[in-house]
Design a protein around this motif. Structure first.
Motif, PDB file in Angstrom:
ATOM      1  N   LEU A 239       0.837  -1.210   0.000  1.00  0.00           N
ATOM      2  CA  LEU A 239       0.000   0.000   0.000  1.00  0.00           C
ATOM      3  C   LEU A 239       0.868   1.255   0.000  1.00  0.00           C
ATOM      4  O   LEU A 239       0.598   2.209  -0.750  1.00  0.00           O
ATOM      5  N   MET A 243       0.863   4.098  -2.907  1.00  0.00           N
ATOM      6  CA  MET A 243       0.384   5.442  -2.607  1.00  0.00           C
ATOM      7  C   MET A 243       1.492   6.483  -2.738  1.00  0.00           C
ATOM      8  O   MET A 243       1.227   7.640  -3.084  1.00  0.00           O
ATOM      9  N   GLU A 244       2.730   6.103  -2.459  1.00  0.00           N
ATOM     10  CA  GLU A 244       3.816   7.076  -2.551  1.00  0.00           C
ATOM     11  C   GLU A 244       4.120   7.466  -3.995  1.00  0.00           C
ATOM     12  O   GLU A 244       4.725   8.507  -4.237  1.00  0.00           O
ATOM     13  N   ALA A 246       1.551   7.527  -6.263  1.00  0.00           N
ATOM     14  CA  ALA A 246       0.286   8.029  -6.819  1.00  0.00           C
ATOM     15  C   ALA A 246       0.328   9.550  -6.917  1.00  0.00           C
ATOM     16  O   ALA A 246       0.846  10.230  -6.026  1.00  0.00           O
ATOM     17  N   LYS A 274       1.491  15.091  -5.947  1.00  0.00           N
ATOM     18  CA  LYS A 274       1.499  13.807  -5.254  1.00  0.00           C
ATOM     19  C   LYS A 274       0.332  13.717  -4.270  1.00  0.00           C
ATOM     20  O   LYS A 274      -0.063  14.706  -3.646  1.00  0.00           O
ATOM     21  N   ILE A 275      -0.218  12.510  -4.151  1.00  0.00           N
ATOM     22  CA  ILE A 275      -1.280  12.288  -3.168  1.00  0.00           C
ATOM     23  C   ILE A 275      -0.747  12.557  -1.762  1.00  0.00           C
ATOM     24  O   ILE A 275      -1.409  13.164  -0.926  1.00  0.00           O
ATOM     25  N   ASN A 276       0.476  12.097  -1.512  1.00  0.00           N
ATOM     26  CA  ASN A 276       1.117  12.339  -0.220  1.00  0.00           C
ATOM     27  C   ASN A 276       2.264  13.321  -0.425  1.00  0.00           C
ATOM     28  O   ASN A 276       3.433  12.931  -0.518  1.00  0.00           O
ATOM     29  N   GLY A 388      -4.469  11.749   1.110  1.00  0.00           N
ATOM     30  CA  GLY A 388      -3.140  11.455   1.637  1.00  0.00           C
ATOM     31  C   GLY A 388      -3.120  11.385   3.152  1.00  0.00           C
ATOM     32  O   GLY A 388      -2.461  10.511   3.732  1.00  0.00           O
ATOM     33  N   TYR A 391      -4.732   8.149   4.262  1.00  0.00           N
ATOM     34  CA  TYR A 391      -3.817   7.024   4.015  1.00  0.00           C
ATOM     35  C   TYR A 391      -2.714   6.967   5.073  1.00  0.00           C
ATOM     36  O   TYR A 391      -2.428   5.887   5.621  1.00  0.00           O
TER      37      TYR A 391
END
Length: 455
Positions: A239, A243-244, A246, A274-276, A388, A391
């Protein structure tokens, strides 16, 4: 849709690695610096008996001390020169960045560019010295007070000279680690401070793995719990890796321009969000803010009479803010969410980005340049930051809840530790790929110049 850089990155060969001399030197420098960090973790404070300290730690282990020991790579357990690690530096960075957002004077310094950044870094260093000295004094007092409570004399010669020596040694150790991290960033690969934290966590991996399987062998931990824990770790790593990477790509269009052939064409590109955006900073900041008061109260609580009012307050704080307690996890989650939005606002300025796009003639289709573009970017960034933050909170709080319910003190398996290890590893590999790509580009340019000379 893959970009040209992604296509080139997928085609380059690791055979070029042997030819990239600068990259090899950077990697060797980074490895050497991390070896020095690990060696320092075995150098004890002057005036401390290592054997008595090991027995004392076995009696007082658990809770915040184990978490702090994980981030310091076992240095706190051995009470080494770098027992505090780089956590005081991170906490000082939090304070300076918060102050730069709230104070007009510091905000003006921040806008001065490179000189302003150097000034803020200097303030961060001053704050690091102050926090390390304060925490070092409480650690020295706590070591002396533990002797009376447990009967184990870990300090050979208690007194003011031991306290002064301990404070000076801990300040020197933390400042050296901070300097070492800056050297890794400048002359090595990756972010130096993040690599030092990751090295400390990874160094504890064999210890925690041995504890997990030893518990399964003795029967204190069921095989189902071990399998579930391993499956959770694998799932969280997958995950985090997904996510990193995304991102939300905002289409940027530039006006038509005349080419050498006289054909008008419009250029298009993407602005990746970036999401995060905040990376590993929110959980590190949140854990640092929780660790500092907990460490102080836990060490100070041993020198205070439990029957007194102050002793009762300290015991209550340690009880409700202990690792795995609902209040601790709630504050931890709220801290992660807050720092997600705060640090995203620090590293990405929609107004500045919109101004840069406007100066270069770029615009978002359907959005007017200038203020409307800044509003749209802020709208998009706020919504992806919600995802983010959710998550990060899930990844960091879920292992904490599982560890609290099962009672397995394996803090390496915590979400913060996994997030730091995976994220720093991905960033470091990305930087290595960037250096290899730069070396490949340099070879292509040399070949093109050579062909031009031959003609």
């Amino acid at each position: 849709m893959a970009s040209r850089a992604d296509n080139l990155a997928s085609n380059f060969s690791l055979a070029k690695f042997s030819q990239a001399t600068d990259l090899k030197n950077r990697i060797w420098f980074t490895i050497g610096a991390l070896i020095i960090f690990r060696l320092l973790s075995y150098v004890p404070l002057p005036g401390v008996d290592p054997t008595a300290l090991a027995a004392l730690y076995q009696q007082t282990k658990g809770g915040v001390l184990d978490i702090f020991n994980t981030f310091s790579g076992g240095s706190l357990e051995r009470m080494s020169l770098i027992a505090l690690g780089v956590m005081p530096y991170i906490t000082a960075s939090i304070v300076v960045q918060l102050a730069a957002s709230l104070s007009p004077q510091l905000a003006a310094i921040k806008k001065e560019g490179e000189s302003g950044r150097k000034k803020l870094n200097q303030y961060t260093r001053y704050g690091t010295v102050f926090l390390t000295a304060m925490q070092g004094y409480f650690i020295a007092v706590g070591l002396e007070s533990y002797a009376g409570a447990s009967g184990i004399q870990a300090v050979i010669d208690p007194g003011i000279m031991f306290r002064v020596g301990a404070v000076i040694s801990l300040v020197g150790g933390t400042m050296f680690l901070m300097w070492l991290g800056e050297q890794i960033t400048a002359r090595g690969i990756g972010n130096g401070i993040s690599l030092i934290i990751m090295a400390g966590i990874v160094a504890q991996m064999p210890v925690f793995g041995a504890q997990l399987f030893e518990g399964g062998r003795t029967g204190s931990i069921s095989p189902f719990a071990i399998v579930t824990m391993i499956a959770m770790i694998v799932g969280l790593v997958l995950l985090i890796s997904f996510m990193e990477r995304a991102q939300r790509r905002v289409l940027i269009q530039y006006p038509k321009r005349a080419t050498q052939r006289g054909v008008m064409q419009a250029d298009r590109s993407h602005l990746p969000l970036k999401i995060n955006t905040a990376g590993v900073i929110p959980p590190i900041f949140a854990s640092s803010l929780l660790l500092m008061p907990l460490t102080i109260t836990q060490f100070a609580g041993n020198s205070v009479d439990p029957a007194s009012t102050a002793g009762g307050v300290l015991q209550t704080l340690n009880q409700y803010l202990a690792h795995g307690q609902p209040l601790y996890m709630t504050l931890y989650a709220l801290g992660i969410i807050f720092f997600c939005f705060f640090y995203t606002a620090v590293v990405f300025n929609p107004e500045e980005t919109s101004e840069n796009l406007k100066k270069n003639g770029g615009f978002i289709p359907g959005i007017r340049p200038g203020k409307n573009t800044a509003t749209y970017l802020d709208y998009v960034l706020t919504r992806i930051t919600v995802v983010g933050a959710a998550y990060l909170t899930f990844v960091c709080v879920l292992p904490e809840y599982v560890i609290a319910q099962t009672g397995i003190p394996l803090f390496f398996l915590g979400g913060t530790s996994l997030l730091i290890v995976v994220n720093v590893t991905v960033d470091t590999i990305t930087q290595i790929q960037s250096h290899l790509l730069a070396h490949q580009y340099a070879d292509l340019i040399k070949k093109a110049k050579l062909k031009g000379r031959l003609r």
